[in-house]
Each structure stands twice: as structure tokens, then as C-alpha cells.
Design a protein around this motif. Structure first.
Motif, PDB file in Angstrom:
ATOM      1  N   THR A  28       0.848  -1.256   0.070  1.00 56.57           N
ATOM      2  CA  THR A  28      -0.005  -0.108  -0.022  1.00 56.57           C
ATOM      3  C   THR A  28       0.987   1.101   0.093  1.00 56.57           C
ATOM      4  O   THR A  28       0.440   2.429  -0.804  1.00 56.57           O
ATOM      5  CB  THR A  28      -1.000   0.056   1.233  1.00 56.57           C
ATOM      6  N   SER A 137      -5.275  -3.741  -1.281  1.00 57.08           N
ATOM      7  CA  SER A 137      -4.429  -3.279   0.089  1.00 57.08           C
ATOM      8  C   SER A 137      -5.169  -2.234   0.817  1.00 57.08           C
ATOM      9  O   SER A 137      -5.135  -2.024   2.136  1.00 57.08           O
ATOM     10  CB  SER A 137      -2.874  -3.033  -0.257  1.00 57.08           C
ATOM     11  N   ARG A 138      -5.770  -1.028  -0.019  1.00 54.37           N
ATOM     12  CA  ARG A 138      -6.620  -0.130   0.690  1.00 54.37           C
ATOM     13  C   ARG A 138      -7.417  -0.455   1.437  1.00 54.37           C
ATOM     14  O   ARG A 138      -7.950  -0.010   2.582  1.00 54.37           O
ATOM     15  CB  ARG A 138      -7.017   0.915  -0.485  1.00 54.37           C
TER      16      ARG A 138
END
Length: 181
Positions: A28, A137-138
Motif C-alpha cells: 500500500t 491493500s487499501r
């Protein structure tokens, strides 16, 4: 926000673990300020063979910066999940900006769109997979709602199209001289 929040809580309760926290937390951060895509665009600009891809990617990323980061995030100013989803924790520090649309997802898909249009599949397909991982990933780290990421992907694709069209137009016009009468 209810479904958005429930998805984030499900990820937190069912997918998070110490190993993935390190891996996806690191991935990220590669998307912070679009840095990985900016570095890629700069490298592509260096070599004549890849310069057009670099030009188009640069325009796509500039579009993302101007529209997403300087306008939309401030206009919409959506709260981050940690502020409204009870029980949610984050893996990385929460950014100060608004949550919608996801800038990491937008910059990733702006660059990915250009690469899918102009680069060989042996480069564009891995970039697509990497863009998907950055977008996911966020959610994993808990700093965006799923609708933020979907919005970022859609907006990024639009910025990629704009960058591709504008970059291609300007790249193809380079060296052509206008004739005055």
C-alpha cells in the motif's frame, strides 16, 4: 456505508494476519502519492522505445492529481472508515485527506490503463495484477471503503483514457511543424 463497513470488518476478522499485514502494508505504501507509477513513468520516458508510454502515463497521472487529489477529495470530503465503522482498526496510519475516491486505486488504474493500451502483455498484465493488489491493500489496511476503491478504479480508468488520448495526440504531433500562410 453499512455494507461498506461490513466488508471491511469481514476483511479485518477473516483475512488479516501478521504476515499479510507486513506485505500489504508495504504494498500500500508503494502507492503513496502514486510514487511507484511516477517512477515507472519516469523510467519509460528515458528510453525512446518506451517514451510514448511514459508520456501517456505521465498525462494520466497528472489528470489523477488535478481531478482526484486537488478537487474531488476536497469537494466530497468523505470520512475515513476508521471514523465511522465501529470496531475497525487500521494497519497503517490513516491519511488526512477525504476517503473518496481512493487516490491509490485511481493512480494505479490510470497507469494500468495506459499500459494495457500500449505495452506488451508481458508487462501490462503484471501491472494490472499489481494495480489490483494496491487497490485491495487499501481495503485490507482499513483506510478506504470498498466504494472508495471502486470509485478510484473507475476514475483512474477514465484518467488513463484521457492520458492515453492526450499523450498519443501530443506524442504523434511532436516534430510536425505548422506552416503559416
Amino acid at each position: 456505508m453499512n455494507i461498506d463497513g461490513q466488508i471491511l470488518l469481514w476483511i479485518q476478522e477473516n483475512l488479516r494476519n501478521p504476515v499479510l499485514n507486513v506485505i500489504l502494508g508495504s504494498i500500500t505504501h508503494l502507492g503513496d502519492a502514486g510514487i511507484i507509477w511516477i517512477i515507472l513513468a519516469a523510467i519509460l520516458l528515458i528510453f525512446k522505445k518506451t517514451r510514448k508510454v511514459g508520456v501517456c502515463t505521465s498525462f494520466a497521472l497528472i489528470s489523477t492529481l488535478l481531478v482526484n487529489e486537488l478537487f474531488l477529495k476536497h469537494l466530497i470530503d468523505r470520512a475515513r472508515p476508521i471514523e465511522v465503522v465501529s470496531g475497525l482498526t487500521t494497519v497503517v496510519p490513516t491519511p488526512d485527506s477525504g476517503s473518496f475516491p481512493s487516490g491509490h486505486s485511481a493512480s494505479s488504474f490510470a497507469a494500468v490503463f495506459v499500459l494495457l493500451m500500449l505495452a506488451p502483455k508481458k508487462y501490462s498484465i503484471p501491472s494490472l495484477i499489481f494495480g489490483i493488489v494496491i487497490a485491495f491493500s487499501r481495503l485490507y489496511v482499513g483506510v478506504h471503503f470498498p466504494t472508495d476503491v471502486i470509485g478510484g478504479i473507475l476514475m483512474g480508468t477514465l484518467y488513463g483514457f484521457v492520458g492515453y488520448r492526450l499523450g498519443t495526440y501530443l506524442y504523434n504531433r511532436r516534430g510536425k511543424k505548422t506552416v503559416s500562410v
